[in-house]
Design an enzyme around this catalytic site. Structure first.
Site, short mmCIF file in Angstrom:
data_model
loop_
_atom_site.label_atom_id
_atom_site.label_comp_id
_atom_site.label_asym_id
_atom_site.label_seq_id
_atom_site.Cartn_x
_atom_site.Cartn_y
_atom_site.Cartn_z
N ASN A 147 34.55 -24.90 -61.06
CA ASN A 147 34.16 -26.30 -61.26
C ASN A 147 33.29 -26.50 -62.49
O ASN A 147 32.59 -27.51 -62.61
CB ASN A 147 33.47 -26.86 -60.01
CG ASN A 147 32.31 -26.01 -59.54
OD1 ASN A 147 31.86 -25.11 -60.22
ND2 ASN A 147 31.80 -26.31 -58.35
N ARG A 286 20.06 -26.94 -61.09
CA ARG A 286 19.36 -26.82 -59.81
C ARG A 286 18.07 -27.62 -59.89
O ARG A 286 17.35 -27.58 -60.89
CB ARG A 286 19.07 -25.35 -59.48
CG ARG A 286 20.32 -24.55 -59.09
CD ARG A 286 20.96 -25.06 -57.82
NE ARG A 286 22.16 -24.30 -57.43
CZ ARG A 286 23.40 -24.63 -57.75
NH1 ARG A 286 23.62 -25.69 -58.51
NH2 ARG A 286 24.41 -23.90 -57.33
N GLN A 315 18.75 -29.82 -50.00
CA GLN A 315 19.98 -30.59 -49.96
C GLN A 315 20.53 -30.57 -48.54
O GLN A 315 20.83 -29.49 -48.05
CB GLN A 315 21.00 -30.04 -50.96
CG GLN A 315 20.56 -30.27 -52.38
CD GLN A 315 21.64 -30.00 -53.42
OE1 GLN A 315 21.50 -30.42 -54.55
NE2 GLN A 315 22.70 -29.32 -53.09
N HIS A 334 24.95 -34.45 -55.64
CA HIS A 334 25.59 -33.16 -55.93
C HIS A 334 27.11 -33.22 -55.73
O HIS A 334 27.69 -32.47 -54.93
CB HIS A 334 25.00 -32.03 -55.09
CG HIS A 334 25.12 -30.70 -55.78
ND1 HIS A 334 24.40 -29.60 -55.43
CD2 HIS A 334 25.90 -30.31 -56.84
CE1 HIS A 334 24.72 -28.57 -56.21
NE2 HIS A 334 25.65 -28.98 -57.07
#
Length: 387
Positions: A147, A286, A315, A334
């Site tokens: 990704n 991050r 998260q 995210h």
């Protein structure tokens, strides 16, 4: 037979499967630089499907159950009495994602004597306590590059959204039902001519640099691994030996470094203070690379003109997380690395890793983070562990 535990994000609130916007996605067979996309021996899903949620199951159930394995899929991961905590002690494999991470702490790893493999369906294994994984004799793997381009596109989008003040302008015509042009353009600039920096010039960072070059900006970067001279010349890059030098030299900073002890809280009040007044930070790496409260304070004071992030800690974040309400933000939950296009690749890569592990075949070095009692493959280049 093995027990595989997958921790995936919840299904859409309107139910699964969703009404897909497109009937197909482009077929990608290779990445920039020559690495091949995942090559599992079989697939049980159609590329373009929602695979990363609980009902999508990463397209693995038929494959695993045909082998006689036990496959448990959940989104319930918060201790102390989560499904993750109940199912972990007798699991052989845990699959998680950066978007909904199953935090494999030292305590959780210690509670799972059979655990031998942790797979990140995506990129980034900092939700795994790597020193504990090494001590436990585990293999940690992720689907490298699956990704990267997705995240790079998202980062460029967020840069443009911040500089052009898109979110407030959009809010005027949708939320406020107004037409306030002066308010919308009072913080709206051109990216052209600005100094734009990238911290971390790995796969994602380089992809961001290449996508920014046509915007006629001055490109800067910093990385412990300096790029070849021909790449610097091709893209017109200025290299900085450290993050502080980079931060002081740019109008826009895009963060693409891995999280490890040397980068945690790197962008604190002091580091943000050396940046030009009215700078922008985009963080798709991050959340813990920046100091949460220092970002809020810098936005309130005007030291930062905007912050766009796709990553949070923890998260998911609690409802009162200050990034939900701070000014001049363009936050997302995210999603950058979980496009339907990327899901096809990271689901296929997860199956490839499992096939190799079951068959006793070597896992690709580019997928490895921890193996053989230490950092390995990509992990040896991207991570550090306190020793």
């Amino acid at each position: 037979m093995a027990k595989i535990l997958a921790v995936l994000y919840p299904d859409p609130v309107d139910g699964y499967p969703p009404d897909y916007a497109r009937d197909e996605i482009p077929a990608i067979t290779g990445y920039p630089g020559g690495q091949a996309t995942p090559t599992p021996r079989g697939l049980d899903f159609t590329p373009g499907q929602l695979l990363g949620s609980v009902s999508g199951e990463l397209g693995l159930r038929r494959f695993l159950e045909d082998r006689g394995d036990t496959y448990v899929v959940t989104s319930d991961k918060e201790p102390p009495d989560s499904t993750l905590d109940r199912e972990l002690p007798d699991s052989d494999v845990v699959i998680s994602q950066p978007f909904w991470p199953a935090y494999l702490t030292a305590e959780r790893i210690a509670s799972a004597p059979r655990l031998k493999l942790a797979i990140t369906a995506g990129i980034g294994s900092d939700h795994v306590d790597l020193p504990s994984a090494i001590a436990h004799g585990m293999t940690v793997a992720e689907v490298t590059f699956s990704n990267s381009i997705s995240v790079s596109e998202h980062a460029v989008m967020q840069i443009l959204i911040l500089v052009h003040n898109f979110v407030p302008a959009h809010d005027w015509v949708t939320g406020k039902k107004g037409w306030n042009i002066a308010d919308s353009v009072s913080r709206n600039y051109d990216l052209e001519g600005m100094d734009v920096g990238v911290l971390g010039s790995g796969r994602i960072g380089q992809a961001v640099l290449r996508r920014l070059k046509p915007f006629e900006v001055n490109l800067h970067y910093s990385d412990v691994h300096r790029l070849p001279r021909e790449v610097e010349e091709e893209l017109g890059l200025t290299w900085h030996p450290d993050a502080r030098s980079l931060a002081a030299s740019v109008d826009v900073l895009s963060i693409h470094a891995p999280l490890h002890p040397q980068t945690q809280n790197l962008f604190d009040e002091d580091m943000i203070g050396v940046m030009r007044r009215g700078s922008y930070i985009v963080n798709t790496a991050r959340a813990l690379i920046v100091d949460r409260d220092a970002v809020v304070a810098a936005l309130n004071s005007g030291q930062l003109a905007g912050y766009a992030g796709d990553v949070w800690y923890p998260q998911p974040p609690p409802p009162d997380h200050p990034w939900r309400t701070m000014p001049s933000e363009a936050m997302t939950p995210h999603v950058s690395g979980s496009t339907l296009s990327a899901q096809a690749r990271y689901a296929a890569g997860t199956r490839e890793i499992l096939e190799c592990w079951f068959d006793g075949r070597p896992i690709r070095p580019e997928y490895l983070i921890v193996d053989g009692g230490g950092l390995a493959g990509t992990g040896a280049r991207s991570y550090t562990v306190a020793g």
